[in-house]
Design an enzyme around this catalytic site. Structure first.
Site, short mmCIF file in Angstrom:
data_model
loop_
_atom_site.label_atom_id
_atom_site.label_comp_id
_atom_site.label_asym_id
_atom_site.label_seq_id
_atom_site.Cartn_x
_atom_site.Cartn_y
_atom_site.Cartn_z
N GLU A 292 15.63 -36.20 37.21
CA GLU A 292 16.00 -36.15 38.62
C GLU A 292 15.08 -35.21 39.38
OE1 GLU A 292 20.04 -34.91 38.57
OE2 GLU A 292 19.56 -32.80 38.29
N GLU B 58 29.89 -28.63 39.57
CA GLU B 58 28.68 -27.85 39.80
C GLU B 58 27.77 -28.59 40.77
OE1 GLU B 58 26.73 -26.28 36.43
OE2 GLU B 58 28.57 -25.46 35.55
N GLU C 159 27.02 -31.79 37.88
CA GLU C 159 27.87 -32.21 36.78
C GLU C 159 29.27 -31.65 37.00
OE1 GLU C 159 26.87 -30.45 33.01
OE2 GLU C 159 26.01 -28.69 33.98
N PHE D 56 13.10 -11.23 26.57
CA PHE D 56 14.51 -11.66 26.44
C PHE D 56 14.77 -12.41 25.14
CE2 PHE D 56 13.61 -11.24 30.94
CZ PHE D 56 14.67 -10.47 31.38
#
Length: 685
Positions: free
Chosen positions: A200, A275, A292, A352
């Site tokens: 998308e 969401e 979603e 991270f």
């Protein structure tokens, strides 16, 4: 009402459900794997049942074992938490067939919303805005390249059954699609058992906003405002807040009405989240699109609880028991502001990377969150300073952060009447958090809370990548904070030197104060003068009190305003003794302070520093994980940025690239090997 509830989950969400069930007078059953045998949720529950070995596929994902545990213990309902089996239609059906209530939505709603492709079609039919894209199945990489070009770059590739940031790749070019499409399929298959991928359009300046919905089995559905979840890293949420600093009342109503329409279209009840991706460049209030629907409780549900006064877990249990909602949409009001930071076992100073290990020390800030009021939508009763702190966790000191499960250690939630106060409460609470053992992101979270752009509310899902393009290297301390840390270090040295003299029996004249110190910190020397009732740093008088007794790990310092009576700032500083002196950590800053008597300092300016060896010719494993792919062999020529290997850690694929050009000299590991941090994978010459 139910008499006994089994929680088909682990960690903080299991503890969370147990606390609410206990308050409602419902007995609880925990389930656990071998890795969790002594975990807090097991000890907190009334009963506990072993499921199997540590891997989730052999324990928490075994629906038949969970149902057997429910039957054997006499549980009449099951709360799935989030993750694991919470969004499995088959599990909800199996509960119904076994005559055990499922604390969640009906199986049909889970199925309808569980497939991202089909859910977008349903959303569009229900009148919900959807992102432009291709919702059909994509056969291979070549077709993906063609579709992406037709939609227009940038595009997002997503696993159809994905969630939690897994199975997602952003592509700015054909090269990105070719590199990422197959990896997205593999992540989808590994994490969700489904390798279908859709593509998308990627929305520019995107904000991630979600609407909390709640419905009963009698057709009543309401929305409970929105949550701002834009601060993400690799599509994994880091900070959430309610309400959003971007959303207007008109936009909230429009998004909420569409979310309710979608829930009604699929016959939804229980708690769920719609969401949305929102264009920060669109000021019309209509630039939002469906992403979603999560047919379960969300990790970030506490911020909604804080601003509504509702216990969402209690509401889910009551809905599962057939009760009607006790309020309507007209009753819903949002009070104050709430922020949640996710405390992860990861090392922000090393990109991270996930971290594992034993929690040698673990302690959260003092909690003063009120009990849920009997009347929801009433402003929260709060502490004297107008804010409160809540910690949701499922770990304990001495416990293990395992490679088998999600790396989240805890959730830190603060509420206050205003957003600025809630942010300041986060900063203060982070300073009080103590974690030793695995790496953690507390410094990074503090830096986020202090960042001017965050405080202004100018957020997008690219916030972290945009503001920390070269990674995180610690917060930037202000000159005033450096002076304060220097003063605290001198105070600690004074107290410890005085204590040492007393222990040695030298009870004559005290060494200090008064005293003169030189504190070497943050690459500079600071002259500190201590007297009985004042502290001066570099000639600047600091009006402050320092609460410290030798042996303390936390130091509390209060700085006063010009009147000398009004507290202007409160600092909590974590203290650790290191070979060179003291490590002082506060406000996302960690500095080593070397404290020297003023007459000695000139002779100690040239300290010998150990130069680390040059390891640039090696490709090192940056985290504990499984080596799944090697793209080169001895003798191959490699260029900077070229993919060399793939390491899977905590269900995520990590592509390791060449940092220098050269020729592969030797391989030190093979696909299938389990690697430790800094294990050598290959050597380049």
């Amino acid at each position: 009402m139910f008499t006994k509830i089994l929680i088909a989950n682990r960690g903080e969400i299991a503890c969370r459900v147990i606390r609410t069930a206990r308050r409602m007078g419902i007995k609880t059953v925990a389930v656990y794997s071998d890795a969790d045998a002594r975990s807090p949720h097991v000890l907190l529950a009334d009963e506990a049942v072993r499921l199997g070995p540590a891997p989730a596929s052999e324990s928490y994902l075994k629906a038949e074992l969970i149902l057997l545990a429910a039957k054997e213990t006499g549980a009449d309902c099951i709360h799935p938490g989030y993750g694991f089996l919470s969004e499995r239609e088959s599990f909800a059906k199996a509960c119904a067939e076994a005559g055990i209530a499922f604390v969640g939505p009906p199986p049909g709603a889970i199925a309808a919303m569980g497939d991202k492709i089909e859910s977008k079609k349903l959303a569009k039919a229900a009148g919900v805005n959807v992102v432009p894209g291709y919702l059909g199945e994509i056969a291979d990489t070549e077709e993906a390249v063609r579709i992406a070009a037709e939609i227009g770059f940038p595009v997002m590739m997503k696993a159809s059954a994905g969630g939690g940031g897994k199975g997602m790749r952003l592509a700015y070019s054909e090269k990105d699609v070719r590199e990422g499409f197959e990896a997205t399929k593999r992540e989808g298959l590994a994490s969700f058992g489904d390798d279908r991928v859709f593509i998308e359009k990627f929305i520019e300046q995107p904000r991630h906003i979600e609407i909390q919905v709640l419905g009963d089995q009698h057709g009543n559905i309401v929305y409970l405002g929105e949550r701002e979840c834009s601060v993400q890293r690799r599509h994994q949420k880091v900070v959430e807040e309610a309400p959003s600093p971007f959303v207007t009342p008109e936009m909230r109503n429009a998004m909420g009405e569409q979310a309710v329409a979608l829930a009604r279209a699929v016959g939804y009840y229980s708690a769920g989240t719609v969401e949305l991706i929102v264009s920060g460049a669109d000021t019309s209030g209509q630039g939002f699109y469906f992403l979603e629907m999560n047919t379960r409780l969300q990790v970030e549900h506490p911020v909604t609880e804080a601003v509504t006064g509702l216990d969402l877990v209690e509401q889910m249990i009551r809905v599962a028991a057939g009760e009607k909602l006790g309020f309507t949409q007209n009753d819903v009001r949002l009070n104050g502001w709430a922020i949640e930071n996710r405390v992860y076992a990861e090392d922000p100073y090393r990109g991270f990377l996930p971290s594992i290990g034993r929690l040698v020390r673990y302690g959260g800030p003092e909690q003063n969150a009120p009990d849920y009021p009997e009347e929801p939508f009433v402003a929260a009763s709060s502490a004297a300073d107008g804010a409160y702190v809540r910690v949701d966790d499922g770990v304990a000191e001495g416990g293990e952060v395992s490679r088998f499960y999600d790396p989240m250690i805890a959730k830190l939630i603060t509420w206050a009447p205003t957003r600025e106060q809630a942010i300041d409460a986060q900063i203060a609470a982070i300073d009080e958090f103590e974690i030793e053992g695995p790496g953690h992101n507390l410094d990074f979270l503090s830096a986020l809370m202090q960042h001017p752009r965050y405080r202004e509310g100018r957020l997008t899902t690219g916030f972290i990548a945009e503001e920390y393009p070269d990674g995180f290297h610690g917060a930037s301390p202000s000159p005033s904070l450096k002076r304060t840390l220097a003063a605290i270090a001198a105070f600690v040295a004074t107290a410890e030197a005085d204590r040492a003299r007393r222990i040695d029996g030298q009870l004559g004249k005290r060494l200090l104060p008064p005293a003169d110190w030189v504190v070497r910190i943050a690459g500079a020397d600071h002259a500190v003068e201590l007297a009985e009732d004042e502290i001066a740093v570099d000639g600047t008088l600091l009006d402050m009190d320092v609460a410290y007794t030798p042996g303390d790990r936390l130091i509390e310092a209060t700085l006063y305003a010009e009147d000398g009576e009004t507290p202007a700032e409160r600092l909590v500083v974590k203290l650790a003794r290191v070979r060179a002196g003291y490590r002082l950590t506060t406000r996302g800053v960690s500095h080593v302070a070397r404290v020297l008597p003023a007459h000695v300092a000139p002779y100690a300016r040239h300290l010998i520093e150990k130069v680390p060896p040059d390891l640039s010719r090696f490709l090192l494993c940056p985290m504990p994980g499984l080596l799944t792919q090697l793209h080169v062999k001895p003798g191959d020529r490699v260029e900077i940025g070229q993919p060399l290997a793939v390491v899977e850690a905590m269900k995520m694929e990590n592509i390791l690239r060449a940092e220098k050009a050269g020729q592969v000299k030797a391989l030190q590991a093979q696909p299938g090997d389990s690697l430790a941090v800094d294990a050598v994978i290959l050597e380049i010459e």
